[in-house]
Write a protein that holds these residues in place. Structure first.
Motif, PDB file in Angstrom:
ATOM      1  N   ASP A 170       0.811  -1.217   0.000  1.00  0.00           N
ATOM      2  CA  ASP A 170       0.000   0.000   0.000  1.00  0.00           C
ATOM      3  C   ASP A 170       0.845   1.269   0.000  1.00  0.00           C
ATOM      4  OD1 ASP A 170       0.966   0.049   2.579  1.00  0.00           O
ATOM      5  OD2 ASP A 170      -0.985  -0.083   3.556  1.00  0.00           O
ATOM      6  N   ALA A 171       2.185   1.139   0.125  1.00  0.00           N
ATOM      7  CA  ALA A 171       3.059   2.298   0.052  1.00  0.00           C
ATOM      8  C   ALA A 171       3.589   2.531  -1.355  1.00  0.00           C
ATOM      9  CB  ALA A 171       4.241   2.139   1.012  1.00  0.00           C
ATOM     10  N   VAL A 172       3.311   1.610  -2.283  1.00  0.00           N
ATOM     11  CA  VAL A 172       3.853   1.688  -3.641  1.00  0.00           C
ATOM     12  C   VAL A 172       2.767   2.177  -4.590  1.00  0.00           C
ATOM     13  CG1 VAL A 172       4.980   0.418  -5.503  1.00  0.00           C
ATOM     14  CG2 VAL A 172       5.440  -0.196  -3.122  1.00  0.00           C
ATOM     15  N   GLU A 173       3.060   3.280  -5.259  1.00  0.00           N
ATOM     16  CA  GLU A 173       2.097   3.860  -6.194  1.00  0.00           C
ATOM     17  C   GLU A 173       2.095   3.114  -7.522  1.00  0.00           C
ATOM     18  OE1 GLU A 173       1.474   8.097  -8.603  1.00  0.00           O
ATOM     19  OE2 GLU A 173       2.746   8.006  -6.818  1.00  0.00           O
ATOM     20  N   ALA A 174       3.269   2.760  -8.022  1.00  0.00           N
ATOM     21  CA  ALA A 174       3.382   2.094  -9.315  1.00  0.00           C
ATOM     22  C   ALA A 174       4.783   1.526  -9.453  1.00  0.00           C
ATOM     23  CB  ALA A 174       3.091   3.061 -10.465  1.00  0.00           C
ATOM     24  N   VAL A 175       4.965   0.674 -10.458  1.00  0.00           N
ATOM     25  CA  VAL A 175       6.278   0.146 -10.814  1.00  0.00           C
ATOM     26  C   VAL A 175       6.497   0.443 -12.281  1.00  0.00           C
ATOM     27  CG1 VAL A 175       7.724  -1.913 -11.028  1.00  0.00           C
ATOM     28  CG2 VAL A 175       6.170  -1.673  -9.075  1.00  0.00           C
ATOM     29  N   ARG A 199       4.202  11.722 -14.248  1.00  0.00           N
ATOM     30  CA  ARG A 199       2.853  12.258 -14.154  1.00  0.00           C
ATOM     31  C   ARG A 199       2.841  13.760 -13.892  1.00  0.00           C
ATOM     32  NH1 ARG A 199      -0.097   7.222 -10.891  1.00  0.00           N
ATOM     33  NH2 ARG A 199       0.278   5.683 -12.542  1.00  0.00           N
ATOM     34  N   GLY A 200       3.636  14.451 -14.701  1.00  0.00           N
ATOM     35  CA  GLY A 200       3.649  15.905 -14.658  1.00  0.00           C
ATOM     36  C   GLY A 200       4.510  16.519 -13.571  1.00  0.00           C
ATOM     37  N   ARG A 201       5.303  15.701 -12.872  1.00  0.00           N
ATOM     38  CA  ARG A 201       6.170  16.266 -11.838  1.00  0.00           C
ATOM     39  C   ARG A 201       7.553  15.615 -11.902  1.00  0.00           C
ATOM     40  NH1 ARG A 201       3.204  12.274  -8.877  1.00  0.00           N
ATOM     41  NH2 ARG A 201       4.526  10.987  -7.496  1.00  0.00           N
ATOM     42  N   ALA A 202       8.520  16.279 -11.293  1.00  0.00           N
ATOM     43  CA  ALA A 202       9.878  15.731 -11.224  1.00  0.00           C
ATOM     44  C   ALA A 202       9.952  14.772 -10.046  1.00  0.00           C
ATOM     45  CB  ALA A 202      10.897  16.854 -11.063  1.00  0.00           C
ATOM     46  N   LEU A 203      10.290  13.522 -10.323  1.00  0.00           N
ATOM     47  CA  LEU A 203      10.331  12.493  -9.296  1.00  0.00           C
ATOM     48  C   LEU A 203      11.783  12.218  -8.908  1.00  0.00           C
ATOM     49  CD1 LEU A 203       8.501  10.345  -7.783  1.00  0.00           C
ATOM     50  CD2 LEU A 203       9.291   8.742  -9.544  1.00  0.00           C
ATOM     51  N   PRO A 204      12.176  12.467  -7.653  1.00  0.00           N
ATOM     52  CA  PRO A 204      13.538  12.143  -7.229  1.00  0.00           C
ATOM     53  C   PRO A 204      13.792  10.633  -7.293  1.00  0.00           C
ATOM     54  CG  PRO A 204      12.428  13.561  -5.622  1.00  0.00           C
ATOM     55  CD  PRO A 204      11.387  13.064  -6.557  1.00  0.00           C
ATOM     56  N   LEU A 205      14.979  10.252  -7.773  1.00  0.00           N
ATOM     57  CA  LEU A 205      15.351   8.847  -7.859  1.00  0.00           C
ATOM     58  C   LEU A 205      16.454   8.530  -6.864  1.00  0.00           C
ATOM     59  CD1 LEU A 205      15.455   8.269 -11.736  1.00  0.00           C
ATOM     60  CD2 LEU A 205      13.615   7.719 -10.134  1.00  0.00           C
ATOM     61  N   VAL A 206      16.270   7.450  -6.123  1.00  0.00           N
ATOM     62  CA  VAL A 206      17.248   7.010  -5.124  1.00  0.00           C
ATOM     63  C   VAL A 206      17.637   5.569  -5.433  1.00  0.00           C
ATOM     64  CG1 VAL A 206      17.572   6.422  -2.686  1.00  0.00           C
ATOM     65  CG2 VAL A 206      16.476   8.576  -3.305  1.00  0.00           C
ATOM     66  N   ASP A 207      18.939   5.310  -5.469  1.00  0.00           N
ATOM     67  CA  ASP A 207      19.442   3.958  -5.692  1.00  0.00           C
ATOM     68  C   ASP A 207      19.266   3.159  -4.402  1.00  0.00           C
ATOM     69  OD1 ASP A 207      20.796   1.657  -6.322  1.00  0.00           O
ATOM     70  OD2 ASP A 207      22.763   2.586  -6.465  1.00  0.00           O
ATOM     71  N   LEU A 208      18.446   2.105  -4.437  1.00  0.00           N
ATOM     72  CA  LEU A 208      18.168   1.325  -3.238  1.00  0.00           C
ATOM     73  C   LEU A 208      19.441   0.707  -2.665  1.00  0.00           C
ATOM     74  CD1 LEU A 208      16.267   0.036  -1.184  1.00  0.00           C
ATOM     75  CD2 LEU A 208      15.828  -1.794  -2.839  1.00  0.00           C
ATOM     76  N   ALA A 209      20.301   0.147  -3.521  1.00  0.00           N
ATOM     77  CA  ALA A 209      21.529  -0.478  -3.026  1.00  0.00           C
ATOM     78  C   ALA A 209      22.389   0.539  -2.290  1.00  0.00           C
ATOM     79  CB  ALA A 209      22.306  -1.108  -4.175  1.00  0.00           C
ATOM     80  N   VAL A 222      11.927   0.831 -11.271  1.00  0.00           N
ATOM     81  CA  VAL A 222      11.630   1.908 -10.317  1.00  0.00           C
ATOM     82  C   VAL A 222      10.319   1.606  -9.609  1.00  0.00           C
ATOM     83  CG1 VAL A 222      11.206   4.374 -10.014  1.00  0.00           C
ATOM     84  CG2 VAL A 222      12.815   3.591 -11.773  1.00  0.00           C
ATOM     85  N   ALA A 223      10.378   1.547  -8.280  1.00  0.00           N
ATOM     86  CA  ALA A 223       9.169   1.469  -7.463  1.00  0.00           C
ATOM     87  C   ALA A 223       8.841   2.890  -7.025  1.00  0.00           C
ATOM     88  CB  ALA A 223       9.384   0.565  -6.247  1.00  0.00           C
ATOM     89  N   VAL A 224       7.696   3.382  -7.449  1.00  0.00           N
ATOM     90  CA  VAL A 224       7.298   4.759  -7.150  1.00  0.00           C
ATOM     91  C   VAL A 224       6.580   4.772  -5.819  1.00  0.00           C
ATOM     92  CG1 VAL A 224       6.029   6.771  -7.948  1.00  0.00           C
ATOM     93  CG2 VAL A 224       7.135   5.256  -9.613  1.00  0.00           C
ATOM     94  N   LEU A 225       7.194   5.447  -4.842  1.00  0.00           N
ATOM     95  CA  LEU A 225       6.546   5.650  -3.550  1.00  0.00           C
ATOM     96  C   LEU A 225       5.881   7.018  -3.567  1.00  0.00           C
ATOM     97  CD1 LEU A 225       9.389   4.299  -1.233  1.00  0.00           C
ATOM     98  CD2 LEU A 225       7.654   3.037  -2.494  1.00  0.00           C
ATOM     99  N   ARG A 226       5.520   7.517  -2.413  1.00  0.00           N
ATOM    100  CA  ARG A 226       4.873   8.827  -2.341  1.00  0.00           C
ATOM    101  C   ARG A 226       5.932   9.917  -2.507  1.00  0.00           C
ATOM    102  NH1 ARG A 226       2.454   5.650   1.760  1.00  0.00           N
ATOM    103  NH2 ARG A 226       0.260   5.207   1.339  1.00  0.00           N
ATOM    104  N   GLY A 227       6.156  10.348  -3.763  1.00  0.00           N
ATOM    105  CA  GLY A 227       7.096  11.420  -4.016  1.00  0.00           C
ATOM    106  C   GLY A 227       8.514  10.955  -4.197  1.00  0.00           C
ATOM    107  N   LEU A 228       8.769   9.674  -4.375  1.00  0.00           N
ATOM    108  CA  LEU A 228      10.138   9.153  -4.473  1.00  0.00           C
ATOM    109  C   LEU A 228      10.156   7.949  -5.406  1.00  0.00           C
ATOM    110  CD1 LEU A 228      13.103   8.981  -3.336  1.00  0.00           C
ATOM    111  CD2 LEU A 228      12.192   7.354  -1.679  1.00  0.00           C
ATOM    112  N   GLY A 229      11.186   7.874  -6.257  1.00  0.00           N
ATOM    113  CA  GLY A 229      11.393   6.707  -7.092  1.00  0.00           C
ATOM    114  C   GLY A 229      12.542   5.884  -6.556  1.00  0.00           C
ATOM    115  N   LEU A 230      12.288   4.645  -6.188  1.00  0.00           N
ATOM    116  CA  LEU A 230      13.297   3.766  -5.606  1.00  0.00           C
ATOM    117  C   LEU A 230      13.794   2.824  -6.708  1.00  0.00           C
ATOM    118  CD1 LEU A 230      14.395   3.522  -2.709  1.00  0.00           C
ATOM    119  CD2 LEU A 230      12.818   1.626  -2.374  1.00  0.00           C
ATOM    120  N   VAL A 231      15.068   2.950  -7.083  1.00  0.00           N
ATOM    121  CA  VAL A 231      15.623   2.191  -8.202  1.00  0.00           C
ATOM    122  C   VAL A 231      16.247   0.902  -7.672  1.00  0.00           C
ATOM    123  CG1 VAL A 231      17.226   2.249 -10.148  1.00  0.00           C
ATOM    124  CG2 VAL A 231      16.063   4.343  -9.416  1.00  0.00           C
ATOM    125  N   ALA A 232      15.831  -0.222  -8.249  1.00  0.00           N
ATOM    126  CA  ALA A 232      16.303  -1.530  -7.810  1.00  0.00           C
ATOM    127  C   ALA A 232      16.622  -2.383  -9.029  1.00  0.00           C
ATOM    128  CB  ALA A 232      15.257  -2.221  -6.934  1.00  0.00           C
TER     129      ALA A 232
END
Length: 448
Positions: A170-175, A199-209, A222-232
């Motif tokens: 429920d914390a993941v918006e999209a993949v 989706r019309g905004r700049a999404l910060p990307l963070v390398d999970l490792a 990329v797992a899109v959380l609330r305002g953050l892209g988690l790269v795995a």
């Protein structure tokens, strides 16, 4: 061993050079081989991981590294091949040692350790830990107290540096897939990979490792959380876990500062392995997702699967797991159309449907995946060509499938294509698992 008496000690060897220490016998709970370990993100080097032990997550420490000077203690070393002592120190802990000398009344010159005090001092909260721990509290796992009838809890698996982790679904918006190029970040320390348009905004990307302190380059998913892209390296599948198999962070581990912040708990899998449950807020760090609003109630998580070059959706709530397709199935004589065979699973057999065998679905190529779905008390595996995305369309964008959907999408699946989600990339036909399994009279009853 506790009954051996308070005056007795267990003498253990720390290395092959004769260095020995003693543990009070009343603190020793047992001996075991070195188990399979699950690494804890952000933990000090002396805390080598967690092991599944009698239905709980057991913190395991390297005793020699625990006793070493600070400059040495924080330097990782290869996994110790020896024995594990299970002891009590404000909760059960495992201690890796080179060998067991024996239970003695006289330590023979070996120093007797104050184990609870030693662990409390060495794992004292480090700078930065309070902020991480506070950020993770909303996703921390409380002690288990759930009714027997509680439904399974859904998590999304992620792979970083070859290791498995999980996030609350429920914390993941999209993949989605990481773009080939990303915009430079305004603060490289907080967002090392930059930003992507989402989706019309700049999404910060963070390398999970990198966020977990692991070596290895950024992945492609990329797992899109609330305002953050988690790269795995890999995102998925959806994991379904019984509530009683979700463990909170052990008390001993909570002292380790950032380790307690990044880890919200641990999932015990049926195969005896542990998966570290990550805190979305703590992963965000200096990024902004903690301020974002929760998902609107009017969205529905959908797992997107590929079938012969076409995309279809399955309700995430019906997907039990996604895995590599089996190499072989047990064939069923005179099987109905679409039944590829039976697969042996824990507790019974699983009917496997090959959706390519349905009329109107052309043959496909490439590696295949098995999606296990459950609906209406029945469970079956679906052979598809890929399953790697999660989307959350708004319920207002989901409509009944038009009359004649069989001809519009896939003739053989038409009766099971009950809805369509209008996505930015085009309409996504949604498969109703209950309708699909109702048609398959051979679908098995739900198994554990």
């Amino acid at each position: 061993m506790a009954e051996a008496g308070r005056e007795r000690v267990l003498v253990v060897a720390l290395d092959g050079e004769g260095l020995r220490v003693a543990l009070p016998a009343e603190l020793v709970r047992g001996l075991a081989p070195v188990p399979a370990l699950t690494r804890v993100p952000g933990a000090p080097a002396c805390l080598v991981g967690l092991a599944e032990s009698r239905g709980t997550a057991l913190p395991v420490l390297d005793l020699a590294r625990l006793l070493a000077p600070a400059s040495v203690r924080e330097t990782p070393r290869p996994a110790l091949q020896g024995r594990m002592v299970v002891a009590e120190a404000d909760g059960p802990v495992g201690l890796l040692v080179a060998g067991i000398v024996g239970l003695k009344a006289d330590p023979g010159g070996a120093a007797i350790l104050d184990l609870p005090g030693l662990i409390a001092g060495r794992l004292a909260r480090r700078p930065g830990g309070d902020a991480d721990a506070a950020a993770s509290r909303s996703h921390a796992v409380p002690p288990r107290a759930v009714p027997d009838s509680a439904p399974d809890v859904a998590f999304l698996a992620l792979t970083a540096a070859g290791r498995s982790y999980a996030l609350p679904l429920d914390a993941v918006e999209a993949v989605t897939r990481r773009p080939e190029s990303v915009a430079p970040a305004s603060d490289a320390r907080a967002v090392p990979l930059g930003t992507m348009s989402w989706r019309g905004r700049a999404l910060p990307l963070v390398d999970l490792a990198a966020r977990l302190g692991l070596a290895g380059g950024a992945g492609t998913r990329v797992a899109v959380l609330r305002g953050l892209g988690l790269v795995a390296e890999r995102v998925g599948p959806v994991l379904r876990v019984r509530p009683e198999a979700i463990d909170p962070v052990p008390r001993t581990l909570r002292r380790a500062g950032p380790a307690a912040g990044l880890a919200a708990g641990f999932l015990r899998r049926d195969d005896g392995t542990l998966v570290c449950l990550l805190s979305p807020q703590a992963l965000a760090g200096a990024a902004e997702p903690a301020r974002a609003a929760p998902f609107a109630a009017g969205t529905e998580p959908i797992v997107v699967v590929d079938l012969a070059g076409n995309a279809y959706g399955l309700p995430a709530g019906a997907v039990r797991r996604v895995e590599r397709a089996p190499d072989a199935l047990v064939r069923v004589p005179r099987a109905p159309d679409g039944l590829a065979g039976m697969l042996a699973v824990r507790g019974g057999t699983l009917p496997v449907l090959d959706l390519r065998r349905h009329p109107g679905v052309p043959p496909g190529i490439g590696s295949r995946r098995l999606v296990v779905v459950e609906a209406g008390g029945a469970r079956a595996g679906l052979l598809v060509d890929g399953a790697a995305r999660l989307v959350r369309p708004e319920t207002a964008a989901i409509r009944p499938a038009p009359h004649g959907a069989a001809g519009e999408f896939a003739e053989g699946l038409g009766a099971a294509l009950t809805r369509v989600a209008d996505l930015p990339g085009g309409p996504l036909p949604l498969i109703d698992p209950a309708a699909l399994l109702r048609r398959a009279a051979f679908a098995g009853r739900s198994v554990a």
